[in-house]
Design an enzyme around this catalytic site. Structure first.
Site, PDB file in Angstrom:
ATOM      1  N   CYS A   1     -10.074  -8.127   1.185  1.00 38.62           N
ATOM      2  CA  CYS A   1      -9.843  -7.432  -0.091  1.00 38.62           C
ATOM      3  C   CYS A   1      -8.889  -6.262   0.092  1.00 38.62           C
ATOM      4  O   CYS A   1      -8.981  -5.521   1.076  1.00 38.62           O
ATOM      5  CB  CYS A   1     -11.159  -6.900  -0.638  1.00 38.62           C
ATOM      6  SG  CYS A   1     -12.465  -8.142  -0.702  1.00 38.62           S
ATOM      7  N   SER A   2      -8.002  -6.067  -0.893  1.00 43.48           N
ATOM      8  CA  SER A   2      -7.146  -4.890  -0.869  1.00 43.48           C
ATOM      9  C   SER A   2      -7.993  -3.672  -1.212  1.00 43.48           C
ATOM     10  O   SER A   2      -9.029  -3.790  -1.858  1.00 43.48           O
ATOM     11  CB  SER A   2      -5.989  -5.059  -1.852  1.00 43.48           C
ATOM     12  OG  SER A   2      -6.475  -5.357  -3.143  1.00 43.48           O
TER      13      SER A   2
ATOM     14  N   LYS B   1      -2.940  -5.530   1.073  1.00 42.03           N
ATOM     15  CA  LYS B   1      -4.078  -5.428   1.978  1.00 42.03           C
ATOM     16  C   LYS B   1      -4.036  -4.157   2.808  1.00 42.03           C
ATOM     17  O   LYS B   1      -5.037  -3.453   2.928  1.00 42.03           O
ATOM     18  CB  LYS B   1      -4.109  -6.665   2.898  1.00 42.03           C
ATOM     19  CG  LYS B   1      -5.184  -6.621   3.963  1.00 42.03           C
ATOM     20  CD  LYS B   1      -6.566  -6.746   3.337  1.00 42.03           C
ATOM     21  CE  LYS B   1      -7.658  -6.129   4.192  1.00 42.03           C
ATOM     22  NZ  LYS B   1      -7.735  -4.680   4.114  1.00 42.03           N
TER      23      LYS B   1
ATOM     24  N   HIS C   1      -2.944  -0.757  -2.555  1.00 42.81           N
ATOM     25  CA  HIS C   1      -2.751  -1.359  -3.878  1.00 42.81           C
ATOM     26  C   HIS C   1      -3.093  -0.372  -4.991  1.00 42.81           C
ATOM     27  O   HIS C   1      -4.138  -0.478  -5.623  1.00 42.81           O
ATOM     28  CB  HIS C   1      -3.605  -2.627  -3.970  1.00 42.81           C
ATOM     29  CG  HIS C   1      -3.461  -3.402  -5.245  1.00 42.81           C
ATOM     30  ND1 HIS C   1      -2.338  -3.340  -6.052  1.00 42.81           N
ATOM     31  CD2 HIS C   1      -4.307  -4.276  -5.851  1.00 42.81           C
ATOM     32  CE1 HIS C   1      -2.513  -4.130  -7.099  1.00 42.81           C
ATOM     33  NE2 HIS C   1      -3.697  -4.713  -7.008  1.00 42.81           N
TER      34      HIS C   1
ATOM     35  N   CYS D   1      -2.883  -5.383 -12.677  1.00 42.01           N
ATOM     36  CA  CYS D   1      -2.250  -5.197 -11.357  1.00 42.01           C
ATOM     37  C   CYS D   1      -0.761  -5.511 -11.388  1.00 42.01           C
ATOM     38  O   CYS D   1      -0.044  -5.219 -10.434  1.00 42.01           O
ATOM     39  CB  CYS D   1      -2.935  -6.064 -10.314  1.00 42.01           C
ATOM     40  SG  CYS D   1      -4.725  -6.045 -10.466  1.00 42.01           S
TER      41      CYS D   1
END
Lengths: 393, 138
Positions: A210-211, A332, A336, A87
């Site tokens: 969670c994203s 979020k 992402h 990420c």
């Protein structure tokens, strides 16, 4: 060391784009970045490209993705390389590009990121993300990234009295910020009640912690600060950049309520910039899960480790607070797209520091310094950047 | 599509997965688990003696993976059980390890609860059942 300036930046909207692949997403961001250079830029003078990407659509083009993308935009002969740190791939692409310019080797480079996550099934997506953590032990315990961050959240709650509600306050804030951002994936508000009662994912997280999975690309154009004013009267200077690693697996780390990689990267960036956390006017931080933003407040020095929930309670990090965090909507709600995220943060800050946030309601006023923070996985890597507006006399 | 741990790769970690074999650093005396080439405590020692860990420890943190949130290779497990707990355990010899908690208590899990390692089926891949450790409350 040479100074580094950002002279252009562009990104796609983040979201679900079945009609676009990695090439199309990258090209859209690249052409927008090129167009954003006020006095124009001859693309043939670009010397190198560092492109962050985890999996390019789950393995579609793992090898030599960078030349594929550069060839697609008319720059087949540029020194191009893919950068991967899960990420934080985009953040490490930006860091590598900044080092290349700072070294004096290159004067004009591309830092970029791209990810095409929506082409694959959710189970294949979870496979690709899962194998970016510790595969041998974390994964074979039946855990996921959400599960690893959930372990951090549960421990943080135990040590510091963080409540379930504080986690949800991060999601509510970031969704609210995304509403006015034309580049965001989810431009809608959620209520605290909704955020606290979503479908369970990994206790204490529900789906609102969670994203999402996201398609998107972001491109940043960097040059030697000495020549920045050839391109624009409003450059944004990269005054500090830091990057660091930590044990990949959560069980190898001393603490799980703070990310050592973030702390080290931040210390390097602050030192280079010659400023401290209290000088930062706004920040884009890595909120892949709600607890991650809470950890970031402490690790970046915005408060003491363990006291992040008081910033949320006071509204300090809201858009109208003393230190707005994730004005873009964050991972979020902005979304992402793994490899793009770190460069997308730089795009947001470039626009904000040039007073070009598009919607007046989301423009942060009178800001001089900004910070971005990008984490790989559960903290195996992190990169931190400090930006200074360049239109001051 | 599951996490791919090849049969030889699994085989190489059998001492850890079946018998909790850790390594005591001959320089600083502390116990590493899983094994490292250089001791993670003193960051210099590279000679070790094997030690068998007791498997006893306490819950350092925990989560409960929901049915829909399980990785693909554990999806069937999650479907049967509805959800399953994953714990980070601090072993009495010092190291922390991560594993599932079996027979979770109805009244809930909390940090600090004492646990012990048990030998269990983990998952199946390439037609071979992979065994290893999980934990249960003492």
């Amino acid at each position: 060391m040479e100074g580094v300036a950002i002279i252009g930046a562009g990104q796609t909207r983040y979201g679900d784009f079945p009609g676009k692949g990695v090439k199309e997403l990258f090209a859209e961001a690249y052409l927008e970045a090129l167009k954003s250079v006020d006095h124009g830029l001859d693309p043939q003078t670009i010397q190198a490209a560092y492109i962050g990407c985890l999996s390019a659509g789950s393995g579609f083009q793992l090898g030599q993705l960078a030349p594929l993308l550069m060839g697609h935009v008319g720059l087949p002969h540029v020194n191009a390389v893919r950068v991967e740190n899960a990420c934080a791939s985009g953040g490490f692409a930006l860091y590598t590009a900044a080092c290349a310019v700072a070294s004096g080797k290159f004067d004009l480079v591309v830092a970029a990121g791209v990810e095409k996550m929506r082409d694959v099934s959710s189970s294949k997506g979870r496979y690709w993300l899962g194998v970016s953590g510790d595969t041998e032990y974390e994964r074979l315990a039946g855990s996921t990234f959400a599960g690893i961050y959930a372990l951090m959240a549960a421990r943080y709650m135990h040590e510091y009295g963080l409540k379930r509600e504080h986690l949800s306050m991060v999601a509510v804030k970031n969704h609210r910020n995304a509403v006015a951002n034309p580049k965001a994936q989810f431009r809608r508000e959620i209520t605290l009640e909704q955020a606290m009662n979503g479908v369970p994912v990994a206790h204490p997280f529900n789906v609102w912690d969670c994203s999402p999975t996201t398609d998107g690309a972001a491109v940043v154009l960097l040059c030697n600060a000495k020549i920045a004013r050839q391109f624009t009267s409003k450059p944004v200077y990269l005054k500090g950049f830091g990057a660091a690693s930590d044990y990949l697996a959560i069980h190898d780390r001393n603490t799980v309520t703070s990310l050592a990689a973030t702390r080290r990267a931040a210390a390097e960036a602050y030192k280079q910039a010659g400023i401290g956390p209290s000088d930062i006017d706004f920040a884009e931080v890595h909120d892949c899960f709600t607890i991650a933003e809470i950890l970031a407040y402490g690790d970046l020095g915005f408060c003491e480790v363990g006291r992040a929930h008081y910033l949320l309670e006071n509204g300090d990090t809201q858009l109208d607070g003393r230190l707005p965090v994730n004005a873009s909507g964050g991972l979020k709600a902005k979304g992402h797209p793994i490899g793009a995220t770190g460069c997308g943060m730089a795009c947001e800050i470039f626009k904000q520091l040039r007073d070009e946030a598009m919607e007046p309601s989301r423009q942060i006023k009178n800001a001089r310094y900004a910070l971005s923070h990008n984490v790989g996985g559960s903290g195996g890597t992190a990169a931190v950047f400090i930006y200074q507006r360049g239109d001051e006399s | 599509m599951g996490a791919h741990i090849s049969i030889p790769m699994y085989q190489r970690a059998v001492p850890q997965r079946y018998r909790l074999i850790g390594q005591r650093c001959l320089k600083c005396g502390r116990v590493n688990f899983p094994p490292k080439a250089v001791c993670k405590y003193c960051l210099t020692g590279s000679e070790f003696e094997n030690v068998q860990l007791s498997g006893r420890g306490t819950i350092y943190s925990y989560t409960i993976i929901a049915g829909g949130g399980a990785p693909p290779e554990f999806a069937e497990d999650a479907r049967c059980k509805g959800s399953y707990p994953v714990v980070l355990v601090e072993l009495e010899e010092g190291p922390r390890i991560i594993a599932q908690l079996v027979n979770p208590p109805g009244e809930g899990i909390s940090i600090g609860m004492p646990v012990e390692a048990v030998f269990r089926r983990i998952y199946e891949e390439e037609g071979v059942i992979r065994y290893g450790f999980k934990f249960r409350l003492v």
